[in-house]
Write a protein that holds these residues in place. Structure first.
Motif, PDB file in Angstrom:
ATOM      1  N   UNK A  54       0.832  -1.203   0.000  1.00 39.84           N
ATOM      2  CA  UNK A  54       0.000   0.000   0.000  1.00 39.84           C
ATOM      3  C   UNK A  54       0.865   1.249   0.000  1.00 39.84           C
ATOM      4  N   UNK A  55       0.545   2.173  -0.894  1.00 48.12           N
ATOM      5  CA  UNK A  55       1.247   3.444  -0.966  1.00 48.12           C
ATOM      6  C   UNK A  55       0.621   4.470  -0.034  1.00 48.12           C
ATOM      7  N   UNK A  56       1.203   5.663  -0.029  1.00 48.46           N
ATOM      8  CA  UNK A  56       0.733   6.721   0.868  1.00 48.46           C
ATOM      9  C   UNK A  56      -0.026   7.834   0.151  1.00 48.46           C
ATOM     10  N   UNK A  57       0.074   7.908  -1.159  1.00 50.93           N
ATOM     11  CA  UNK A  57      -0.553   9.002  -1.889  1.00 50.93           C
ATOM     12  C   UNK A  57      -2.068   8.882  -1.833  1.00 50.93           C
ATOM     13  N   UNK A  58      -2.709  10.051  -1.738  1.00 49.87           N
ATOM     14  CA  UNK A  58      -4.166  10.116  -1.769  1.00 49.87           C
ATOM     15  C   UNK A  58      -4.580  11.027  -2.902  1.00 49.87           C
ATOM     16  N   UNK A  59      -5.548  10.578  -3.676  1.00 49.86           N
ATOM     17  CA  UNK A  59      -6.040  11.382  -4.796  1.00 49.86           C
ATOM     18  C   UNK A  59      -7.469  10.975  -5.094  1.00 49.86           C
ATOM     19  N   UNK A  65     -14.064  12.427 -11.875  1.00 51.15           N
ATOM     20  CA  UNK A  65     -14.982  11.542 -12.602  1.00 51.15           C
ATOM     21  C   UNK A  65     -14.698  10.052 -12.387  1.00 51.15           C
ATOM     22  N   UNK A  66     -13.538   9.703 -11.804  1.00 49.15           N
ATOM     23  CA  UNK A  66     -13.232   8.292 -11.538  1.00 49.15           C
ATOM     24  C   UNK A  66     -13.419   7.928 -10.070  1.00 49.15           C
ATOM     25  N   UNK A  67     -13.235   8.884  -9.176  1.00 48.54           N
ATOM     26  CA  UNK A  67     -13.396   8.612  -7.754  1.00 48.54           C
ATOM     27  C   UNK A  67     -12.076   8.552  -7.016  1.00 48.54           C
ATOM     28  N   UNK A  68     -12.075   7.882  -5.871  1.00 46.45           N
ATOM     29  CA  UNK A  68     -10.898   7.813  -5.003  1.00 46.45           C
ATOM     30  C   UNK A  68      -9.944   6.707  -5.462  1.00 46.45           C
ATOM     31  N   UNK A  69      -8.689   7.093  -5.653  1.00 40.81           N
ATOM     32  CA  UNK A  69      -7.662   6.143  -6.082  1.00 40.81           C
ATOM     33  C   UNK A  69      -6.946   5.527  -4.887  1.00 40.81           C
ATOM     34  N   UNK A  70      -6.527   4.283  -5.057  1.00 43.06           N
ATOM     35  CA  UNK A  70      -5.655   3.598  -4.110  1.00 43.06           C
ATOM     36  C   UNK A  70      -4.300   3.476  -4.778  1.00 43.06           C
ATOM     37  N   UNK A  71      -3.240   3.897  -4.093  1.00 45.38           N
ATOM     38  CA  UNK A  71      -1.888   3.854  -4.656  1.00 45.38           C
ATOM     39  C   UNK A  71      -1.081   2.714  -4.049  1.00 45.38           C
ATOM     40  N   UNK A  72      -0.102   2.248  -4.826  1.00 47.92           N
ATOM     41  CA  UNK A  72       0.743   1.134  -4.418  1.00 47.92           C
ATOM     42  C   UNK A  72       2.217   1.476  -4.616  1.00 47.92           C
ATOM     43  N   UNK A  73       3.042   1.052  -3.659  1.00 52.45           N
ATOM     44  CA  UNK A  73       4.496   1.079  -3.813  1.00 52.45           C
ATOM     45  C   UNK A  73       4.880  -0.235  -4.483  1.00 52.45           C
ATOM     46  N   UNK A  74       5.940  -0.198  -5.279  1.00 50.45           N
ATOM     47  CA  UNK A  74       6.415  -1.398  -5.958  1.00 50.45           C
ATOM     48  C   UNK A  74       7.852  -1.663  -5.528  1.00 50.45           C
ATOM     49  N   UNK A  75       8.146  -2.909  -5.185  1.00 51.11           N
ATOM     50  CA  UNK A  75       9.505  -3.320  -4.827  1.00 51.11           C
ATOM     51  C   UNK A  75       9.946  -4.425  -5.777  1.00 51.11           C
TER      52      UNK A  75
END
Length: 96
Positions: free
Chosen positions: A38-43, A47-57
């Motif tokens: 799970x990432x920390x960014x909030x956006x 027109x699309x709604x609330x995004x969930x962000x991910x960190x990649x390792x």
């Protein structure tokens, strides 16, 4: 077949995808989830709604907030529910 890679690792690959605003969205089941957290960014897109962000390792490196999805999109973006897109500006290569 569209494919997303970073740091020598395939992150997603699928013949099925959605193209929205120049981004390829990959189906949830085509993503290699063991590279994600799970990432920390909030956006919230109007027109699309609330995004969930991910960190990649991958390969001993971490790429913060480098992928996103809309788990509960607004009706206009229902076609990307359960899909994931990648931030090409963070070095992720998405080939179609």
């Amino acid at each position: 077949m569209p494919k997303a890679t970073w740091n020598g690792t395939v992150l997603a690959q699928s013949e099925k995808f959605e193209m929205v605003e120049g981004n390829i969205y990959f189906p949830h089941d085509s993503v290699t989830w063991d590279h994600f957290s799970k990432g920390t960014r909030e956006y919230t897109c109007p027109w699309k709604g609330k995004a969930t962000y991910y960190d990649i390792s991958a390969g001993g490196k971490k790429n913060d907030n480098a992928a996103w999805s809309y788990p509960n999109p607004l009706p206009a973006a229902n076609n990307i529910k359960g899909y994931v897109a990648f931030e090409t500006g963070k070095g992720i290569q998405v080939e179609s």
